[in-house]
Design a protein around this motif. Sequence first.
Motif, PDB file in Angstrom:
ATOM      1  N   GLY A  26       0.771  -1.227   0.000  1.00 10.42           N
ATOM      2  CA  GLY A  26       0.000   0.000   0.000  1.00 10.42           C
ATOM      3  C   GLY A  26       0.803   1.276   0.000  1.00 10.42           C
ATOM      4  N   VAL A  27       2.135   1.200   0.120  1.00 16.12           N
ATOM      5  CA  VAL A  27       2.977   2.395   0.099  1.00 16.12           C
ATOM      6  C   VAL A  27       4.115   2.170  -0.888  1.00 16.12           C
ATOM      7  CG1 VAL A  27       2.441   3.072   2.467  1.00 16.12           C
ATOM      8  CG2 VAL A  27       4.366   1.541   2.038  1.00 16.12           C
ATOM      9  N   GLU A  28       4.650   3.280  -1.425  1.00 15.81           N
ATOM     10  CA  GLU A  28       5.765   3.176  -2.359  1.00 15.81           C
ATOM     11  C   GLU A  28       7.061   2.922  -1.604  1.00 15.81           C
ATOM     12  OE1 GLU A  28       5.936   6.589  -4.865  1.00 15.81           O
ATOM     13  OE2 GLU A  28       4.397   5.814  -6.232  1.00 15.81           O
ATOM     14  N   ARG A  29       7.843   2.003  -2.136  1.00 19.31           N
ATOM     15  CA  ARG A  29       9.094   1.629  -1.500  1.00 19.31           C
ATOM     16  C   ARG A  29      10.139   1.378  -2.577  1.00 19.31           C
ATOM     17  NH1 ARG A  29      10.031  -3.899   2.078  1.00 19.31           N
ATOM     18  NH2 ARG A  29      12.312  -3.827   2.094  1.00 19.31           N
ATOM     19  N   GLU A  30      11.355   1.829  -2.320  1.00 17.85           N
ATOM     20  CA  GLU A  30      12.427   1.655  -3.294  1.00 17.85           C
ATOM     21  C   GLU A  30      13.196   0.368  -3.005  1.00 17.85           C
ATOM     22  OE1 GLU A  30      16.040   4.190  -5.389  1.00 17.85           O
ATOM     23  OE2 GLU A  30      15.413   4.693  -3.356  1.00 17.85           O
TER      24      GLU A  30
END
Length: 962
Positions: A747-751
């Motif tokens: 649900g969240v952007e992660r690199e």
Amino acid sequence: MERPEKKKRRVTLIRDHSKEYLSNLTVEFDQFGRAIGSNRFKFTSYRGVTTRKMISILIDSWDLVDQCDKDQLWLNIKNHWHIRDDDHKAQVFRDCNTHWKAYKSELLKLWDNGVNPVKKYPYLDKAMWKNFLVLKSTEEFENIWKDKKAFSSEELEERVKTWMRTFGDKVKPFCKAYNESTTKGKERLEVTKGKERLEVTKRKERCDSQAGHHVTELDISSFGLVGEISHSLVNLTYLNRLDLCYNRFHGTIPTFIGSLTELTDLCLSHNSFHGTIPRSIGSLTELRYLDLSDNSLYGIIPSEFGNLTKLHMLYLRDLGSCRLENVEWLVHLSHVQQLEMDGISLAKENHWVDVILSLQKLTHLSLLGCELSHVIFPDFLNNLSGCTLRTLAELEASHSHFTGPLSDMIEKFSSLERLSLSSNQLNGTINEKLFELPNLLDIDLSQNSFEGRPFLDHMSNLSYVEYLNVSSAKLGRCFPKWIQTLKNLTRLDIANTRISDTIPLGGKIPDLSSNFDYNSVIDLRSNNFSGLIPNVSSTVQSLNLSKNKFYGGIFFLCQIKDGYLRFIDLSDNFLTGQLPDCLWHFKELKIINLGNNNLSGRLPPAVGCLIKLEALYLYKKKFSGELPLSLRSCTSLTSLNLGANKFSGNVPDWIGENLWGLYVLILSSNNFFGTIPLQLCQLPNLHILDLSRNHLHGTIPSCLNNLMSMVQGGFSATQIGHFFYSISHFWHGSTSYFDHAVIEWQGVEREFIRFNLGLLKTIDLSRNNLTGTIPLELTRLLELVALNLSKNTLLGEIPWKIGQMGNLSVLDLSRNNLSGGIPSSVSQMNYLDYLDVSYNNLSGRIPTSTQLQSFEPSRYDGNPGLCGPPINKKCHGDEELEEPPVVVGRNEGDAEGVDEVWGWFYIGVGTGFVTGFWIVCGVLLLNHRGRHAFSTFFDGFKDWVYVKVVVFVANLQKVRQT
């Protein structure tokens, strides 16, 4: 009088001409288009060397040369010469063709004569030469070399006979006389495949004799051979040199190798040997060269190595988990010049410095990762400054836990050429004495805690340093002016040094663009540089200016015309404008990262000329329009990230038809429409497929189960890494770049970067207009880690076999129109960390498992038919637990009920006590042994209690008396 020996003309290199021809000399042509005038020889020479550099030798004929290559070649010639128009272009190309064909013939002639063309022509790529040789070899030649297995001595000699019969023109025997007690000679046969060679020596009375065979040199390195070393090698008792490096041999190193007592060179590195190092190697007393590096060995390094007193080079780098019991045996190796012990712990060896001091001829010492945390670096230098003071040329001690500052003692190591102390715990300022060393070419002090800058007023004399890496040092706000005095820099790395200044690559401040030599590397990332990016040296091979504050356009790229550039990273700046249409200059370019800027416009068709491009990052920009068709020519692409732009049109079919090497495809947050092309199912290496946040419609292709990398396990570091070689006068090695990607995760952007990215296998088709059911075939993607199909209009049930996707960590099916129940097989997904099925039409009981009940109830919201934990709605048939009534008041009826309850309570307690009492008493009365044991226990317990009470009372009385 003897005639003087005629000097041979050396090979002309591009860098021999580049500075002279930048002045734009003039060339004239006659009526036939031939060069005339005083500069005709210079022009002919430049035309030839440029053709050799820019046109691949793997192309069969000039007619098949890509038009982009020809245009770049012509533009390169025009830019260096005063050629007014294109009238003579056809004739120049005819001459280029003639020279190009002669060049390829010359390469084969050199090879036939035993000369490696790569050494004669430095700009000839080794991999390209290997492929060229394969293309020019006969089918029989190739079939012989494709049989990759370990040779026995009999097989070896039989193969030599076959090679001689088949390739007599490629195998050049020659005689070499030598003096022994008997008048015999040697004939050496050399069979070659690319760089590698197999040398076989025949001992005979005369060169044309057919006497017996004696193999003295066996070099089969880098052939990809597998299996264990054949025991028949023990018969090759005349072996002087055995090179099995860079293969895939496994098993243990055989003990019989100690019987090959004539060996002077033994190389077993870069294989998969395991087990202990045989002590029998200590019997090879004639050894001058021993390399066991890069294997999986364990145990103690044998002290018998001390018998190898003639050793000149000893490489014990990255052996596996080997350890040193003591280092005293090193004292006997007084002739050792090069010693590498990387990865071997010296933390418990207190006298290892004293031992190294006894190696008076040592020129190369590598102690990378040897755990020297108990050693202060100034003390190390002081102890090391014995006889090695005048001989030591290379010191590699990175990752060794050194502490303390750089000592003034460093100035005494006058022979030092290379110093690498990266990733230690050194502090203080960078000692100016370091730059007084007259021969120092290579300096790597990165990843330490240095602060400030050296006081170097005399830096103008230091023009010899080629490689400088001080990344992560605190150099201050201004760009170090002393760096600008280094005129022969090949590599400069000052990343993350907290510089806040304009970049000194041009403009009003001192020019640094001319400092860099051929194939140079510039890394200024993660600072606070600002301003426009000025012109950059045309010899730059790698340019990293990412994570700064540069603004303006990137048309400076068009000034780089020599085509050396292989890597450019300008990401995370404030750059604007369009992508220039001069990219076809860069035929060697492998990496382009322009992400997270404000660039806009369309992708120019010239991007298709980047035939060696491996990674293209254009994410978070404002590019628009359709993807250019020419991009399909970039068949070397492995990572294509065009996310967060305004690209439109259909997702191209040619991505799946031409870009077979892709393992990352990110087209998210664009304006693509249409259906998902079935051709994407043809990408066997695809790890990441992200088409989210577009306007795609239609169904999910059932053929996605053909994405074999998501079906089968496995991980290759080469998929996420890109490597290319840089060569200078002294330094040579690879420059690496690892892919990265921003993925929506839970649900969240992660690199994800480096190896974390390589382990990730994900499909994200969320936020589109996809319809239909979830294909059952998707459940065959057993290695898939994340699946996101949320925010579509999918129908039907969740596939009942979804539980077999045991590696799924993230599953998001929320905000669709799914119906039916949650399959019970979901409870078998032990790695599931994130599940969201909210806002569908699911019904039934939520399956029971540790994971499913641990998720927040909101993950199941919007499904009125669901019941069971963790949501509060109970399923039909569940027994509701009644809470005991709370008594507020009491009337007569209530009193009677309470009295009745307490009455039954007392009856139960009394009955239980009586029953238990008579059971115990009955056992004691009827069982003689039990009665005796109970009496003994009771008597002992009574005595213990009595003693404790008496002692306590006595102590209490003593306390009161005091």
